[in-house]
Motif scaffolding. Structure first.
Motif, short mmCIF file in Angstrom:
data_model
loop_
_atom_site.label_atom_id
_atom_site.label_comp_id
_atom_site.label_asym_id
_atom_site.label_seq_id
_atom_site.Cartn_x
_atom_site.Cartn_y
_atom_site.Cartn_z
N GLU A 195 0.59 -1.11 -0.08
CA GLU A 195 0.08 0.06 -0.09
C GLU A 195 0.87 1.40 -0.02
O GLU A 195 1.79 1.19 0.72
CB GLU A 195 -0.80 0.04 1.24
N TYR A 196 0.61 2.30 -0.86
CA TYR A 196 1.18 3.35 -0.75
C TYR A 196 0.51 4.42 -0.14
O TYR A 196 -0.36 4.98 -0.71
CB TYR A 196 1.54 3.80 -2.24
N VAL A 197 0.84 4.61 1.06
CA VAL A 197 -0.04 5.21 2.10
C VAL A 197 -0.05 6.73 1.86
O VAL A 197 0.92 7.65 1.44
CB VAL A 197 0.46 5.16 3.57
N GLN A 265 3.64 1.31 -8.93
CA GLN A 265 3.77 1.05 -7.62
C GLN A 265 2.77 1.81 -6.99
O GLN A 265 2.06 1.64 -6.19
CB GLN A 265 4.80 0.74 -7.26
N ARG A 266 3.01 3.23 -6.83
CA ARG A 266 2.33 4.18 -6.32
C ARG A 266 0.83 4.17 -6.62
O ARG A 266 0.24 4.17 -5.62
CB ARG A 266 3.18 5.59 -6.57
N PHE A 267 0.45 4.24 -7.71
CA PHE A 267 -0.84 4.34 -8.14
C PHE A 267 -1.64 2.97 -7.69
O PHE A 267 -2.73 2.99 -7.24
CB PHE A 267 -1.02 4.65 -9.38
N GLY A 591 19.84 12.67 -1.70
CA GLY A 591 19.62 13.11 -0.50
C GLY A 591 18.14 13.21 -0.16
O GLY A 591 17.52 14.28 0.17
N ARG A 592 17.27 12.16 -0.74
CA ARG A 592 15.72 12.36 -0.64
C ARG A 592 15.35 12.13 1.01
O ARG A 592 14.09 12.43 1.30
CB ARG A 592 15.04 11.59 -1.53
N GLN A 593 16.27 11.50 1.63
CA GLN A 593 15.89 11.43 3.10
C GLN A 593 16.95 11.84 4.09
O GLN A 593 16.67 12.41 5.18
CB GLN A 593 15.27 9.95 3.26
P1 ADP Z 1 9.06 15.09 -6.47
O1 ADP Z 1 8.10 14.17 -7.48
O2 ADP Z 1 8.54 16.32 -6.39
O3 ADP Z 1 10.63 14.82 -6.73
P2 ADP Z 1 8.01 13.01 -4.85
O4 ADP Z 1 6.73 13.00 -5.17
O5 ADP Z 1 8.95 12.03 -5.40
O6 ADP Z 1 8.98 14.27 -5.21
O7 ADP Z 1 8.46 12.93 -3.09
C1 ADP Z 1 9.56 12.74 -2.82
C2 ADP Z 1 9.58 11.85 -1.30
O8 ADP Z 1 8.64 12.40 -0.32
C3 ADP Z 1 8.70 10.58 -1.69
O9 ADP Z 1 9.28 9.68 -1.04
C4 ADP Z 1 7.42 10.84 -1.24
O10 ADP Z 1 6.88 9.56 -0.57
C5 ADP Z 1 7.62 11.66 0.26
N1 ADP Z 1 6.56 12.71 0.41
C6 ADP Z 1 5.83 13.35 -0.35
N2 ADP Z 1 5.06 14.19 0.22
C7 ADP Z 1 5.24 13.74 1.72
C8 ADP Z 1 4.39 14.01 2.83
N3 ADP Z 1 3.41 15.08 2.86
N4 ADP Z 1 4.87 13.77 4.03
C9 ADP Z 1 5.93 12.96 4.06
N5 ADP Z 1 6.56 12.62 2.95
C10 ADP Z 1 6.04 12.84 1.70
#
Ligand code: ADP
Ligand code: ZN
Ligand code: ZN
Length: 724
Positions: A195-197, A265-267, A591-593
């Motif tokens: 599930e993509y919460v 996967q997301r959708f 650096g996405r996290q």
């Molecule tokens: P973009 O498309 O703008 O590069 P993404 O949509 O891929 O960014 O989002 C980047 C990351 O942040 C993803 O892992 C996503 O799941 C997470 N994310 C997006 N919105 C939120 C939120 N409101 N709270 C926590 N995490 C989020």
């Protein structure tokens, strides 16, 4: 009498004109169906585009011929798709039959030899309790099992679970009844997706979300401009959720097949079975079934690449074009349509909005947002307050001075080692596939080229042969120079495969994955590589530009770009724009996290595209690039089209274009350049010349280009193609 207007599929007779035929007694025909009709002394297939209920014989110059056969029970084209095809013709100076064929999946095109079969499967449709006695233990178990299942249940599955003889006995006793039923080929298994919460929006996302909601009210087209990692996807997913809740449907386009696994996967992970997937890697059968699923209204959301814009949805509430700047949205071959234009047309038809989403919008789109043709919606910070990655630009000339002849700068090596120690992941972009780009003689400088094409051959280690990337040609690696017989003939240049090997030598314990055209030629291979990397089963992902876009891997903290100049040196007025986009996009994977770093290796560290990308300065780049476009008169200050003529002799190709040049050069509304050889002038022994047109008056030019098509398509020696 009733007659139909048919657009026929006759390659030697291209026109946008329809032909009239007589409907015969008992024929049930509707607009959008395919028919078999006589044409000259042949039978051809075509699409019905109109029906005249009470036509008079006097209306026609000739006695009408009959429709031989109606090929469909239901129309394959909706009224909307027919109108869209007309628009596509106008926008691309193409013929109607080609536009219609482009819109439809292979199974529904006309004049195709291999038919796509409707797939059927034997299904258990009834179970009769009490026929089998408990003492027939196995059979009894099977019946018990079936009573607990939702019918129809696959007979094949049942045979797998209880053996074929058991099922045979059940059938003989009449304990179960089976039937051949149509099944739609599925392209994903929804149960395997986590599930993509849904995430609560951040403040910045909420502002964007609200602006989009307001824009949707008035059906405005919008630019969603958010830095990489700003959560644009979450914003438009929640918009789509609202659209679906209101009973409407949505289309989401992604630029490349490499991005579809993540998007699917997301959708599917959020919306489940309501999602259809359309992309070029589907088989004709799968594509056909996805199409029918959509047509039957069983789907709420279509996710796919370029051609998914033609999905036969009937009540669209939103169209999203993700990474809108990507060049794959423009079809190369005729009809050379621009997906973004098709999207705007469909949105207009359905009174809904298009969202163009990107961290690096195309100049055209951004310029339109500047003059309010699109509503501008910006997200200027990353999720969770993360910093943009730090970008280091490495001057490779200095590496040379320091006697470092390797592909990797010292900084990059140190950074890779550091991330490996910390168990963080790394992405390395190298915009060249294969092992080595070419084979060159050190003594005379001879480069081994394809005998059919003006292009050097590439060594592929897996086959231990030289390959041409433009035709099928392959040959063994020469031992001596074919030109001077010197033995000093060597592999030069570098590709992803070679890079992977060099990397493995430096870091013997690192788990390295490669994603390029060679490793993804098989179906499902993108998904497999994507899964391996996101499950942390690999440390380094090496790839061509297909890894640069959109992908979201939280554990990646280092991105390296090995040949940043590759894109910059491409002879195209969009080269700087493409380089800026690529560098910004790929650095955005880091650096996405946690805090991330990008290292860009280049021989042109001062180039403005590299400098602005390093500073994450879209605005700065836009200003600078717009100045240059204005100075040299390029889009968005004008439109450009290119004409290409291809023939077996260079002279014939040139002559045709030169004749066209003569025809156009006095037209004051059009600026035309003299014909020049195409970038790769010879492919498969066919020569191509091209010439460029610049103009402001689109309507006028397109009409002239269409006339040109009409005039020259029958030219039997030279083929002319137009890209608007
Ligand atoms: P973009 O498309 O703008 O590069 P993404 O949509 O891929 O960014 O989002 C980047 C990351 O942040 C993803 O892992 C996503 O799941 C997470 N994310 C997006 N919105 C939120 C939120 N409101 N709270 C926590 N995490 C989020
Ligand atoms: Zn030589
Ligand atoms: Zn070739």
């Amino acid at each position: 009498m009733r007659t139909v207007e048919v657009i026929v599929d006759v390659p030697a007779h291209q026109t946008n004109q329809t032909y009239d035929y007589l409907i015969q007694e008992g024929q049930r025909v509707e607009v959008g169906m395919r028919v078999h009709v006589p044409f000259g002394n042949r039978n051809v297939e075509g699409f019905v585009l109109g029906i005249k209920e009470d036509a008079q014989e006097a209306d026609f110059k000739f006695a009408l011929k009959p429709v031989y056969a109606v090929l469909d029970e239901e129309p394959v084209l909706t009224h909307e798709l027919i109108e869209l095809a007309k628009y596509m013709c106008e926008q691309t100076a193409s013929f109607m039959i080609n536009a219609l064929q482009t819109i439809l999946p292979a199974a529904l095109k006309v004049g195709r030899k291999q038919a796509v079969k409707v797939k059927t499967q034997e299904m258990v449709v009834r179970v009769i309790d009490g026929v089998v006695q408990p003492k027939a233990k196995k059979q009894f178990e099977a019946v018990e099992f079936l009573l607990g299942q939702r019918l129809p249940y696959s007979a094949t599955e049942l045979r797998k679970q209880f053996s074929a003889p058991i099922v045979q006995s059940l059938l003989q006793k009449g304990a179960i009844v089976t039937e051949e039923q149509e099944v739609l080929r599925s392209v994903y298994n929804s149960s395997v997706y986590e599930e993509y919460v849904k995430q609560p929006l951040t403040a910045a996302q909420q502002v964007a979300f609200d602006a989009i909601s307001a824009g949707r009210e008035s059906g405005q087209a919008m630019l969603l401009h958010g830095v990489t990692g700003s959560g644009k996807t979450e914003v438009y997913m929640q918009q789509i959720e609202a659209v679906v809740a209101s009973g409407k449907q949505a289309i989401v386009l992604v630029p490349e097949i490499a991005l579809t696994p993540q998007m699917v996967q997301r959708f599917v992970g959020r919306f489940g079975e309501a999602v259809a997937v359309l992309h070029s890697r589907l088989s004709n059968g799968e594509r056909f079934d996805q199409w029918r699923l959509i047509e039957r209204g069983e789907v709420k959301i279509v996710v796919g690449t370029r051609s998914a814009i033609f999905a036969p949805l009937t009540d669209i509430g939103l169209i999203v074009i993700d990474e809108e700047h990507d060049s794959s949205y423009k079809q190369e071959n005729m009809p050379a349509y621009d997906t973004r234009e098709m999207a705007l047309w469909r949105a207009d038809f359905h009174h809904c909005s298009v969202i163009f989403s990107s961290a690096t919008p195309s100049l055209e789109t951004y310029a339109r947002a500047q003059v309010d043709r699109y509503l501008y919606v910006g997200i200027h910070e990353r999720i969770a307050g993360l910093m943009m990655p730090e970008v280091k630009v490495i001057d490779m000339r200095e590496e040379l001075h320091a006697k470092n002849l390797s592909m990797f700068s010292r900084d990059l090596l140190a950074a890779i080692r550091d991330r490996l120690d910390k168990k963080e992941q790394i992405i390395l972009l190298f915009n060249r596939r294969g092992y080595a780009t070419f084979v060159k003689c050190r003594e005379c400088g001879y480069v081994v080229e394809c005998p059919n094409c003006d292009i050097s051959l590439t060594y592929h280690k897996t086959s231990n042969k030289l390959h041409c990337h433009y035709c099928e040609h392959q040959e063994p690696l020469p031992q001596t120079c074919p030109n001077c017989t010197s033995p000093y003939i060597k592999l030069f240049g570098q590709g992803t495969q070679r890079l992977t090997e060099a990397l493995q030598q430096e870091f013997p314990d690192a788990r390295i994955l490669r994603m390029d055209r060679d490793t993804t030629s098989q179906k499902g291979s993108h998904q497999a590589i994507f899964d391996t990397f996101s499950n942390l089963e690999a440390d380094i992902l090496v790839g061509t530009q297909m890894i640069a876009k959109g992908l979201d891997f939280p554990n990646v903290t280092l991105v390296g770009v090995l040949a940043a100049d590759q894109t910059l040196n491409f002879p195209d007025f969009r080269a700087s724009e493409r380089a800026f986009q690529l560098l910004t996009q790929v650095s955005g994977r880091a650096g996405r996290q946690r805090a991330g770093t990008a290292i860009i290796q280049t021989y042109m560290p001062d180039h403005y595209a590299i400098q602005f990308a390093a500073k994450h300065d879209y605005q700065g780049f836009y200003q600078e690039e717009m100045k240059i476009r204005k100075q040299h008169y390029y889009p968005p200050y004008c439109h450009v089209s290119s004409l290409k003529a291809t023939a077996a002799s260079a002279k014939e190709a040139y002559d045709l274009l030169f004749a066209i040049y003569q025809e156009f050069k006095d037209d004051e509304a059009i600026q035309i350049y003299k014909p020049v050889p195409a970038l790769i002038a010879r492919v498969n022994n066919q020569y191509t010349y091209q010439c460029l047109l610049k103009y402001k008056d689109k309507k006028h030019t397109l009409a002239r280009l269409y006339d040109l098509q009409q005039k020259y398509y029958k030219h039997n020696k030279v083929s002319l193609s137009i890209s608007v």
